[in-house]
Motif scaffolding. Structure first.
Motif, PDB file in Angstrom:
ATOM      1  N   PRO A 129       5.157 -36.966  -0.641  1.00  0.00           N
ATOM      2  CA  PRO A 129       3.805 -36.423  -0.865  1.00  0.00           C
ATOM      3  C   PRO A 129       3.776 -34.891  -0.936  1.00  0.00           C
ATOM      4  O   PRO A 129       3.080 -34.318  -1.771  1.00  0.00           O
ATOM      5  N   GLN A 173       5.194 -33.937  -4.172  1.00  0.00           N
ATOM      6  CA  GLN A 173       4.209 -34.276  -5.209  1.00  0.00           C
ATOM      7  C   GLN A 173       3.148 -33.186  -5.303  1.00  0.00           C
ATOM      8  O   GLN A 173       2.810 -32.700  -6.381  1.00  0.00           O
ATOM      9  N   HIS A 174       2.620 -32.831  -4.106  1.00  0.00           N
ATOM     10  CA  HIS A 174       1.573 -31.815  -4.078  1.00  0.00           C
ATOM     11  C   HIS A 174       2.044 -30.527  -4.722  1.00  0.00           C
ATOM     12  O   HIS A 174       1.354 -29.916  -5.543  1.00  0.00           O
ATOM     13  N   GLU A 197       2.231 -30.989  -8.402  1.00  0.00           N
ATOM     14  CA  GLU A 197       0.889 -31.102  -8.982  1.00  0.00           C
ATOM     15  C   GLU A 197       0.208 -29.736  -9.031  1.00  0.00           C
ATOM     16  O   GLU A 197      -0.466 -29.382 -10.013  1.00  0.00           O
ATOM     17  N   ALA A 198       0.385 -28.981  -7.936  1.00  0.00           N
ATOM     18  CA  ALA A 198      -0.191 -27.631  -7.910  1.00  0.00           C
ATOM     19  C   ALA A 198       0.381 -26.791  -9.039  1.00  0.00           C
ATOM     20  O   ALA A 198      -0.334 -26.033  -9.705  1.00  0.00           O
ATOM     21  N   LEU A 200      -1.007 -27.710 -12.445  1.00  0.00           N
ATOM     22  CA  LEU A 200      -2.360 -27.187 -12.688  1.00  0.00           C
ATOM     23  C   LEU A 200      -2.326 -25.782 -13.300  1.00  0.00           C
ATOM     24  O   LEU A 200      -3.219 -25.394 -14.039  1.00  0.00           O
ATOM     25  N   ASP A 201      -1.288 -25.062 -12.956  1.00  0.00           N
ATOM     26  CA  ASP A 201      -1.190 -23.684 -13.444  1.00  0.00           C
ATOM     27  C   ASP A 201      -0.284 -23.535 -14.663  1.00  0.00           C
ATOM     28  O   ASP A 201      -0.343 -22.519 -15.349  1.00  0.00           O
ATOM     29  N   GLN A 213       5.350 -39.239 -19.730  1.00  0.00           N
ATOM     30  CA  GLN A 213       4.546 -40.441 -19.453  1.00  0.00           C
ATOM     31  C   GLN A 213       4.424 -41.330 -20.676  1.00  0.00           C
ATOM     32  O   GLN A 213       4.178 -42.526 -20.562  1.00  0.00           O
TER      33      GLN A 213
END
Lengths: 387, 83
Positions: free
Chosen positions: A30, A33-34, A37-38, A41-42, A54
């Motif tokens: 996790p 992952q975070h 993912e962060a 986003l950038d 995907q």
């Protein structure tokens, strides 16, 4: 998180494809992952990459493909050294090109010089022939030689030219020399004249600058004289009607003196008699116009019968920097009845006040000038704006 | 404070910015606020956020993305007002 060290984003180090694949396969913790993912986003690049992943049926194959690619790249990087060697001639070629261009540029740059030399030579060469045309110049001048030339063939002409031309050539040379000496003399003369003229000019300029006002004044003067005459004539007529008009009575005393003056002026202008003060005044005015104010003053002050004398006395005093006397005379003129040049008087009053540092008085005087709407109006307006 | 760390002024500036950020978060709608707090402040993954909030993964993703964008807008507006 593993990092391939490639930075597609200013703030973050992008994850390697393997991490992306593992993320997609749900193999990251996790926290990992975070973090990813962060980053996604950038980082648009990685987000796109993940999106692409995907869409793949077997993202795992990507890693194989990547490995293969890496191997190939490694093979190629083995050839890197050669590649570097290959690159060198390119640099050399570039260097050579630069050298050639510079050399070409230099040659091009030096070319005009040789041309100029040629031009110089071309212009110098005719120097010897220049004398010949000069010798031949009389031919050009006199049609007889020309006809002779046209009548004879070229060769004969040349042969004939020598004896025929020789005499006039000397003449021509002499003429030339005479002209030259004349020219030289003229030049010297001119130089001398220029030298003296410049001196003269500066002085005359200075004078003229001073005189312009007085010149204008003089023009006004003559106009004023004539108008005064007319006025006096009219007023003389009015004196005849004295009993009938009250105004005329009040004007009368001035008129008689003015009539006298005008009559005298007329007499002077007619060169019949010179007993009036007009002559004195004229002498004063002349000196005044020449800028000889000190010399003009005795004449101007003597011509008390002529109102304008006070004006010019005032201006003379002003020019001589005797402001108090200037003011007295100008005040006298301003208060006298005849008024053709009152604007000028007020103008000089303003100047006097300025010299005396009486700004308010100067302003008032300038306003008077403007109200009178004479030739000094514009200048007065300008000056008023400045003070 | 560490000697080579930020100066008092810088610390105060950062505090001020954090205060403004907190204020800005409060301006977001409920969903975005929830997801942003879980993701950024508690450092949860999308998966965890989804599990906690009950939103599906795509919803979480878009709440976070939009929330982040909105926060940026609010913050720049506030900074412009401060200037």
């Amino acid at each position: 998180m593993n990092s391939n060290g490639i930075n597609f984003n200013a703030d973050h180090t992008c994850p390697d494809p393997q991490t992306l694949v593992r993320y997609q396969q749900g193999l990251l913790s996790p926290a990992e992952q975070h973090q990813l993912e962060a980053h996604l986003l950038d980082c648009e690049f990685c987000a796109d990459a993940l999106e692409g992943l995907q869409l793949m049926d077997h993202p795992g194959t990507l890693l194989q493909v990547q490995q293969e690619l890496n191997e190939r790249i490694e093979k190629r990087t083995g050839e890197k050294k050669e590649a570097i060697i290959v690159r060198f001639p390119a640099f050399r070629i570039a260097a050579m090109l630069v050298i050639v261009l510079i050399a070409g540029g230099l040659i091009w740059y030096l070319r005009p010089d040789t041309r100029q030399e040629q031009i110089v030579l071309d212009t110098q060469e005719p120097n010897t022939p220049v004398a010949e045309p000069l010798k031949e110049s009389p031919e050009d001048a006199s049609p007889s030689y020309e006809s002779l030339l046209s009548a004879a063939t070229n060769k004969e002409v040349k042969d004939a030219k020598v004896p025929i031309v020789s005499a006039p050539s000397q003449q021509a040379v002499e003429e030339n020399s005479v002209q030259e000496s004349n020219a030289k003399y003229h030049m010297e003369e001119v130089a001398g004249v220029v030298a003296t003229e410049t001196e003269n000019e500066t002085s005359t300029l200075r004078k003229s600058a001073e005189v312009t006002n007085t010149d204008l004044a003089a023009v006004d003067e003559s106009v004023a004289n004539e108008e005064q005459k007319e006025l006096t004539k009219k007023k003389v007529e009015s004196t005849h009607d004295r009993p009938s008009s009250v105004e005329a009575v009040s004007v009368a005393p001035q008129v008689t003196s003015k009539g006298k003056q005008a009559a005298e002026a007329d007499l002077f202008n007619g060169k019949q008699k010179d007993k009036s003060q007009q002559g004195t005044f004229n002498t004063g005015l002349e000196l005044f116009r020449e800028g000889r104010y000190q010399e003009a003053l005795p004449y101007l002050t003597a011509a008390t019968d002529i109102p304008e004398s006070r004006l010019y006395t005032g201006i003379s005093y002003y020019q001589l920097n005797n402001q108090n006397e200037a003011l007295k005379s100008l005040d006298k003129y301003v208060t006298t009845a005849s008024g053709k040049k009152k604007d000028e008087a007020w103008w000089y009053k303003a100047l006097v006040h300025l010299k005396l540092n009486n700004r308010d008085a100067a302003r008032k005087a300038l306003q008077q000038v403007i109200e009178l709407k004479g030739g000094y109006q514009q200048r007065a307006e300008e000056l008023l704006r400045k003070i | 404070m560490h000697p080579s760390g930020p100066s008092t002024e810088e610390v105060l500036e950062k505090e001020e910015r954090l205060r403004l950020l907190e204020k800005a978060i409060l301006e977001l709608d409920e969903h975005q606020q929830k997801c942003i707090r879980l993701f950024y402040l508690e450092e949860k993954s999308y998966q965890q956020v989804s599990e906690i909030t009950g939103y599906n993964l795509n919803q979480v993703k878009s709440y976070i993305q939009n929330g982040k964008r909105n926060l940026k807008i609010i913050m720049t507006e506030n900074e412009q007002q401060r200037d």
